[in-house]
Design a protein around this motif. Structure first.
Motif, mmCIF file in Angstrom:
data_model
loop_
_atom_site.group_PDB
_atom_site.id
_atom_site.type_symbol
_atom_site.label_atom_id
_atom_site.label_comp_id
_atom_site.label_asym_id
_atom_site.label_seq_id
_atom_site.Cartn_x
_atom_site.Cartn_y
_atom_site.Cartn_z
ATOM 1 N N ALA A 153 0.926 6.948 10.093
ATOM 2 C CA ALA A 153 0.182 6.440 8.872
ATOM 3 C C ALA A 153 0.522 4.812 8.838
ATOM 4 C CB ALA A 153 0.768 7.057 7.479
ATOM 5 N N LEU A 154 1.692 4.556 9.223
ATOM 6 C CA LEU A 154 1.875 3.030 9.243
ATOM 7 C C LEU A 154 1.063 2.151 10.420
ATOM 8 C CD1 LEU A 154 6.024 3.327 9.354
ATOM 9 C CD2 LEU A 154 4.555 2.239 7.489
ATOM 10 N N ASN A 155 0.847 2.834 11.415
ATOM 11 C CA ASN A 155 -0.113 2.105 12.370
ATOM 12 C C ASN A 155 -1.534 1.871 11.827
ATOM 13 O OD1 ASN A 155 1.918 1.867 14.332
ATOM 14 N ND2 ASN A 155 1.431 3.767 15.247
ATOM 15 N N ASP A 156 -1.880 2.642 10.881
ATOM 16 C CA ASP A 156 -3.226 2.602 10.235
ATOM 17 C C ASP A 156 -3.298 1.691 9.197
ATOM 18 O OD1 ASP A 156 -6.035 3.681 9.444
ATOM 19 O OD2 ASP A 156 -4.710 4.201 7.643
ATOM 20 N N ILE A 157 -2.140 1.828 8.258
ATOM 21 C CA ILE A 157 -2.304 0.956 6.880
ATOM 22 C C ILE A 157 -1.624 -0.287 7.082
ATOM 23 C CG2 ILE A 157 -0.060 1.572 5.976
ATOM 24 C CD1 ILE A 157 -1.659 2.438 3.519
ATOM 25 N N ILE A 158 -0.851 -0.783 7.898
ATOM 26 C CA ILE A 158 -0.606 -2.121 8.240
ATOM 27 C C ILE A 158 -1.507 -2.995 8.624
ATOM 28 C CG2 ILE A 158 1.290 -3.630 9.521
ATOM 29 C CD1 ILE A 158 3.363 -1.406 9.310
ATOM 30 N N ALA A 206 -5.391 -7.203 6.906
ATOM 31 C CA ALA A 206 -6.840 -7.591 6.830
ATOM 32 C C ALA A 206 -7.530 -7.517 5.448
ATOM 33 C CB ALA A 206 -7.990 -6.811 7.707
ATOM 34 N N LEU A 207 -6.340 -7.184 4.445
ATOM 35 C CA LEU A 207 -6.981 -6.800 3.298
ATOM 36 C C LEU A 207 -8.096 -6.042 2.944
ATOM 37 C CD1 LEU A 207 -6.699 -10.634 1.571
ATOM 38 C CD2 LEU A 207 -5.019 -8.753 1.806
ATOM 39 N N ARG A 208 -8.139 -4.983 3.637
ATOM 40 C CA ARG A 208 -9.345 -3.924 3.611
ATOM 41 C C ARG A 208 -8.588 -2.443 3.435
ATOM 42 N NH1 ARG A 208 -14.563 -4.810 3.529
ATOM 43 N NH2 ARG A 208 -14.525 -3.128 4.602
ATOM 44 N N LEU A 209 -7.996 -2.384 2.086
ATOM 45 C CA LEU A 209 -7.412 -1.095 1.677
ATOM 46 C C LEU A 209 -8.313 -0.284 0.559
ATOM 47 C CD1 LEU A 209 -3.797 -2.487 0.972
ATOM 48 C CD2 LEU A 209 -4.532 -0.970 2.790
ATOM 49 N N ARG A 210 -7.926 0.968 0.401
ATOM 50 C CA ARG A 210 -8.475 1.583 -0.507
ATOM 51 C C ARG A 210 -7.883 1.606 -1.730
ATOM 52 N NH1 ARG A 210 -10.609 7.464 1.828
ATOM 53 N NH2 ARG A 210 -12.278 6.763 3.134
ATOM 54 N N SER A 211 -8.816 1.839 -3.008
ATOM 55 C CA SER A 211 -8.236 1.958 -4.366
ATOM 56 C C SER A 211 -6.855 2.733 -4.644
ATOM 57 C CB SER A 211 -9.096 2.150 -5.373
ATOM 58 O OG SER A 211 -9.668 3.458 -5.300
ATOM 59 N N SER A 212 -6.687 3.862 -3.895
ATOM 60 C CA SER A 212 -5.714 4.606 -4.133
ATOM 61 C C SER A 212 -4.496 4.203 -3.658
ATOM 62 C CB SER A 212 -6.190 6.213 -3.527
ATOM 63 O OG SER A 212 -6.292 6.262 -2.287
ATOM 64 N N PRO A 234 0.796 -1.259 0.022
ATOM 65 C CA PRO A 234 0.039 0.092 0.048
ATOM 66 C C PRO A 234 0.765 1.422 0.034
ATOM 67 C CG PRO A 234 0.018 -0.978 2.187
ATOM 68 C CD PRO A 234 0.840 -1.897 1.333
ATOM 69 N N ALA A 235 0.246 2.428 -0.620
ATOM 70 C CA ALA A 235 1.068 3.516 -0.428
ATOM 71 C C ALA A 235 0.776 4.331 0.698
ATOM 72 C CB ALA A 235 0.403 4.369 -1.517
ATOM 73 N N LEU A 236 1.949 5.231 1.120
ATOM 74 C CA LEU A 236 1.905 6.219 2.126
ATOM 75 C C LEU A 236 1.894 7.330 1.419
ATOM 76 C CD1 LEU A 236 4.745 4.679 4.533
ATOM 77 C CD2 LEU A 236 2.285 4.486 4.975
#
Length: 396
Positions: free
Chosen positions: A293-298, A303-309, A277-279
């Protein structure tokens, strides 16, 4: 109308399945709003919209597999009244008929022409229309070959039987989420090795100053807010990319520099495989914001719950082995990006400075570069800049 397309979420993506629309016709949307959820090999992805306006029409039904680039919805731009987009049909002059005979003239459409040549009962036609059944493909069993209600119902039952038989095959083909992720990684890496002429550079960086500053900085932070060394590595990379924009780019029939520095961060999944995923806009974030941002996105990535961007926006990738891992990593560039930075395990090593040999905490850094976009001189200067920034962590 603005056409909203199925986005590409990586070099390995060919299509996605629309799971749910999050907006309906008439809803207003703005940049960043979630318009739909789409299932891909990388999990259930929240698809964002990047235009402002009003949803005009949703063109794809939920549950449909949609190829990348397919128009999924129409959006009426902000400030444009909906009625201005409607096609106005000029009124026709009335036809004066003779009073002795009343006639009704109807245009013959393509649908009516087909119906003229197909014999079917009115009930059979209605059932076929409601269930999207093509009458021309049904053999009638009624008088003179006419299609009956039973013929249409048999066709519907046959179609459902075929769909049921296909379902286990589709599930078996997709496999487990881990297998799907591995398949996606395999597709992207195969494309990379096939198309990108890689070159590699390596530099050992003394991390004494960075780790000393980090220890002092963490004394004033709670346990949840403490910074990890990777935050300094990411921030130093972003600062160096502002000096060498050729590495913050993509290759698509030529080199295209990117304004935003969106660093893709490799996340290892517990079930096997990786996701990147992108930061976003790391050059504008401080180290605390990077840590947040890392604590949010990892967790969301695992959980395979990311946004398209977050899957489509990375302009360069960082892979960090972390504590206890390998000393050195030579990465494979993720297309269409043109560079990847690899950080090995930070460990104590013999290190010479100012004519003296001592033991220092060091990290071995590698750069994988696309030789179509840059050469070794650019890459070498980038690594020199990265080292310079990590020696002055207080400026990060």
């Amino acid at each position: 109308m603005i056409e909203f397309l199925m986005p590409s979420l990586g070099a390995d993506m060919e299509d996605g399945t629309l799971i749910e629309w999050k907006k309906k016709p008439g809803d207003t949307v703005k940049r960043g709003d979630i318009i739909a959820e789409v299932e891909t090999q990388k999990g259930l992805i929240e698809i964002e919209v990047f235009d402002e306006g009003t949803i005009g029409e949703l063109l794809i039904q939920e549950g449909t597999k949609v190829p990348v680039g397919t128009v999924m919805a129409l959006i009426n731009p902000s400030g444009v009244p909906l009625e201005t987009k409607e096609e106005k049909i000029p009124e026709k002059e009335s036809i004066v008929l003779q009073p002795i005979e009343e006639k009704r003239i109807e245009p013959i459409t393509a649908k009516k022409v087909v119906e003229i040549h197909i014999k079917a009962s009115p009930l059979a036609k209605r059932i076929a229309d409601d269930n999207h059944i093509d009458l021309s493909k049904i053999t009638g069993t009624g008088p003179d070959g006419a299609i009956t209600k039973e013929d249409v119902e048999n066709a519907i039952a046959e179609r459902e039987k075929i769909e049921i038989e296909k379902t286990p095959v589709e599930i078996e083909k997709r496999g487990t989420p881990a297998e799907a992720i591995r398949s996606a990684v395999a597709a992207a890496m195969s494309k990379s090795n096939r198309e990108i002429p890689h070159y590699y550079l390596e530099k050992r960086i003394d991390m004494k100053n960075a780790l000393t500053w980090l220890q002092i900085a963490n004394e004033h932070r709670s346990v949840k807010k403490r910074l990890l060394p990777v935050t300094l590595l990411i921030k130093a990379t972003a600062k160096s990319l502002t000096e060498f924009p050729e590495l913050n780019a993509i290759w698509d029939n030529g080199l295209h520099l990117k304004k935003d520095i969106n660093i893709g961060f490799v996340v290892s999944l517990r079930t096997g495989g990786i996701i990147v995923p992108a930061l976003h806009q790391v050059n504008l974030k401080n180290v605390d914001e990077i840590m947040d941002a890392l604590n949010d996105i990892i967790p969301r990535a695992r959980a395979l719950r990311l946004r398209s961007s977050e899957l489509s926006d990375p302009t360069i990738t960082i892979t960090s082995i972390g504590d206890g891992g390998a000393d050195l990593v030579f990465g494979v560039i993720y297309p269409p990006q043109v560079a990847l930075i690899g950080f090995g395990n930070i460990q104590e090593q013999p290190f010479a400075t100012e004519g003296m040999i001592g033991i220092r905490s060091c990290v071995d850094v590698t750069l994988a570069g696309d030789h179509r976009a840059t050469d070794g001189l650019t890459g070498s200067r980038f690594l020199f800049s990265l080292n310079k920034h990590l020696q002055t962590p207080e400026l990060l």
